[in-house]
Motif scaffolding. Structure first.
Motif, PDB file in Angstrom:
ATOM      1  N   HIS A 171     -76.977 -29.355 -14.408  1.00 56.31           N
ATOM      2  CA  HIS A 171     -77.165 -29.648 -13.117  1.00 56.31           C
ATOM      3  C   HIS A 171     -76.379 -28.378 -12.232  1.00 56.31           C
ATOM      4  O   HIS A 171     -76.874 -27.910 -11.308  1.00 56.31           O
ATOM      5  N   ASP A 211     -85.035 -28.218 -14.119  1.00 50.97           N
ATOM      6  CA  ASP A 211     -84.882 -29.693 -14.520  1.00 50.97           C
ATOM      7  C   ASP A 211     -86.479 -30.169 -14.264  1.00 50.97           C
ATOM      8  O   ASP A 211     -87.238 -29.884 -13.224  1.00 50.97           O
ATOM      9  N   HIS A 229     -81.205 -36.587  -6.165  1.00 50.86           N
ATOM     10  CA  HIS A 229     -81.012 -35.830  -7.408  1.00 50.86           C
ATOM     11  C   HIS A 229     -79.555 -35.425  -7.499  1.00 50.86           C
ATOM     12  O   HIS A 229     -79.128 -35.782  -8.613  1.00 50.86           O
ATOM     13  N   HIS A 236     -87.512 -37.232 -12.088  1.00 45.05           N
ATOM     14  CA  HIS A 236     -86.753 -37.435 -10.858  1.00 45.05           C
ATOM     15  C   HIS A 236     -86.601 -36.295 -10.180  1.00 45.05           C
ATOM     16  O   HIS A 236     -86.177 -36.273  -8.800  1.00 45.05           O
ATOM     17  N   TRP A 282     -85.776 -29.974 -20.009  1.00 46.79           N
ATOM     18  CA  TRP A 282     -85.383 -28.957 -19.100  1.00 46.79           C
ATOM     19  C   TRP A 282     -86.151 -27.504 -19.611  1.00 46.79           C
ATOM     20  O   TRP A 282     -86.384 -27.303 -20.903  1.00 46.79           O
TER      21      TRP A 282
HETATM   22 MN   MN3 Z   1     -81.935 -33.998 -13.082  1.00 45.46          MN
END
Ligand code: MN3
Length: 198
Positions: free
Chosen positions: A75, A159, A27, A163, A124
């Motif tokens: 992120h 998130d 990630h 993934h 998100w």
């Molecule tokens: Mn992500």
């Protein structure tokens, strides 16, 4: 100056067992890195467009900057929103504001959980402060870059792109969201709120 991938504020395995080491390595090192690279590429192309005066691709370039730039920022917020031995409940001025806007901490947590679970596809879960309206909002944000009410400042971001959880949780996004509450770094969220209010 090109943007750079910041190091994680803890070890890749530090959030085990809630978020696994392999997911964190991929990630951070692959996905987050790709947003940083994408942002730099789009900014270079936009600079070239300014230099040549050919703005034929400006719409696509600005969309790319919004996507990759938001991916990068989100992120950075997300990594710092988590810590080993996290969890518990918010304190300080944030706790008071959560009570004011949601009733109590449990009601806020239920609403944030529902907003995160409801995102269709990639996105998100977000808790944001809107300084213009003086209110906290939750939001199930699609992709990386719609932040609801204009001017909102993200405080807590989860998130929910696949993934972020698929290796450990497969399709069980609700289990991943439940685990997330064990690693929330409330001190970081409280500090973001205090700064956003100033
Ligand atoms: Mn992500």
């Amino acid at each position: 100056m090109p943007h750079e991938l910041p190091p994680l504020p803890y070890d890749f395995a530090a959030l085990e067992p809630h978020i696994d080491e392999k997911t964190m390595r991929l990630h951070h090192g692959k996905h987050h890195q790709a947003y940083v690279t994408g942002l730099n590429t789009a900014e270079e192309k936009l600079a070239a467009a300014r230099a040549s005066g050919d703005f034929g691709a400006i719409g696509a370039l600005e969309r790319a900057i919004a996507f990759h730039g938001s991916g990068h920022v989100n992120h950075c917020v997300f990594w710092n929103n988590m810590a080993p031995k996290g969890g518990g409940e918010a304190g300080g001025a944030l706790a008071e504001q959560l009570r004011k806007d949601f009733g109590d901490f449990g009601k806020f947590r239920d609403q944030f959980t529902a907003a995160s679970a409801s995102v269709e596809g990639n996105g998100w879960g977000v808790l944001a402060w809107n300084p213009f309206l003086g209110k906290l909002y939750t939001l199930g944000m699609m992709n990386h870059q719609n932040l609801g009410v204009t001017g909102s400042v993200p405080l807590l971001m989860l998130d929910v792109w696949e993934h972020a959880y698929y290796l450990k949780y497969q399709n069980a996004r609700p289990d991943y969201i439940k685990a997330f509450w064990n690693v929330v770094n409330w001190k970081d969220v409280e500090t973001r709120f205090d700064k956003a209010k100033r």
